[in-house]
Design a protein around this motif. Structure first.
Motif, PDB file in Angstrom:
ATOM      1  N   ARG A 194       0.751  -0.823  -0.214  1.00  0.00           N
ATOM      2  CA  ARG A 194      -0.532   0.389   0.036  1.00  0.00           C
ATOM      3  C   ARG A 194       0.831   0.861  -0.288  1.00  0.00           C
ATOM      4  NH1 ARG A 194      -5.527  -0.872   1.242  1.00  0.00           N
ATOM      5  NH2 ARG A 194      -5.886   1.524   0.568  1.00  0.00           N
ATOM      6  N   GLY A 233       2.210   1.271  -3.886  1.00  0.00           N
ATOM      7  CA  GLY A 233       1.200   2.428  -4.346  1.00  0.00           C
ATOM      8  C   GLY A 233       1.081   3.912  -4.229  1.00  0.00           C
ATOM      9  N   HIS A 234       0.703   4.291  -2.502  1.00  0.00           N
ATOM     10  CA  HIS A 234       0.644   5.323  -2.323  1.00  0.00           C
ATOM     11  C   HIS A 234       1.711   6.360  -2.832  1.00  0.00           C
ATOM     12  CE1 HIS A 234      -1.063   8.768   0.423  1.00  0.00           C
ATOM     13  NE2 HIS A 234      -0.278   8.582   0.658  1.00  0.00           N
ATOM     14  N   ALA A 243       3.639   5.715  -5.545  1.00  0.00           N
ATOM     15  CA  ALA A 243       3.123   5.864  -6.801  1.00  0.00           C
ATOM     16  C   ALA A 243       2.386   6.945  -7.505  1.00  0.00           C
ATOM     17  CB  ALA A 243       3.041   4.264  -7.544  1.00  0.00           C
ATOM     18  N   ALA A 244       0.794   6.849  -6.900  1.00  0.00           N
ATOM     19  CA  ALA A 244       0.037   7.735  -7.048  1.00  0.00           C
ATOM     20  C   ALA A 244      -0.195   9.483  -6.836  1.00  0.00           C
ATOM     21  CB  ALA A 244      -1.609   7.705  -6.477  1.00  0.00           C
ATOM     22  N   HIS A 245       1.068   9.551  -6.152  1.00  0.00           N
ATOM     23  CA  HIS A 245       1.698  11.297  -5.526  1.00  0.00           C
ATOM     24  C   HIS A 245       3.167  11.286  -6.390  1.00  0.00           C
ATOM     25  CE1 HIS A 245      -1.069  10.194  -2.022  1.00  0.00           C
ATOM     26  NE2 HIS A 245      -1.845  10.906  -2.393  1.00  0.00           N
ATOM     27  N   ARG A 296       2.667  14.209  -8.876  1.00  0.00           N
ATOM     28  CA  ARG A 296       1.467  15.278  -8.187  1.00  0.00           C
ATOM     29  C   ARG A 296       3.176  16.944  -7.989  1.00  0.00           C
ATOM     30  NH1 ARG A 296      -2.503  14.232  -4.413  1.00  0.00           N
ATOM     31  NH2 ARG A 296      -3.685  12.470  -5.228  1.00  0.00           N
TER      32      ARG A 296
END
Length: 87
Positions: A71, A74-75, A77-79, A82
């Motif tokens: 997790r 994934g967190h 990678a998602a950020h 930005r």
């Protein structure tokens, strides 16, 4: 008893849609300390009363670590894409 209560409360929050946060790592340290203590008790006494719980708790620790690590990745990678906010 505390472990049972903490597990029940955590599962309830997961079912309610608990979003991931890096603070999930704070669950790993106390569980690791509990596993270490139980494992030490098993090593010193050789008693199945400590051995089997130590094995089960170790498996839970590895599973929890894997979930939080995945997790976290994934967190991150998602950020990653930005732009940084300027405060």
């Amino acid at each position: 008893m505390e472990l049972v209560l903490a597990t029940a409360l955590t599962l309830r929050e997961f079912r309610a849609g608990l979003p991931f946060a890096p603070t999930w790592w704070s669950f790993i340290f106390p569980l690791g300390a509990f596993v270490t203590g139980t494992g030490t008790g098993a090593a010193r006494t050789g008693s199945p009363l400590f051995t089997w719980p130590a094995v089960v708790l170790y498996a839970l620790l590895v599973a929890a670590w894997a979930v939080v690590a995945c997790r976290s990745l994934g967190h991150a990678a998602a950020h990653a894409g930005r732009p940084k906010s300027r405060a």
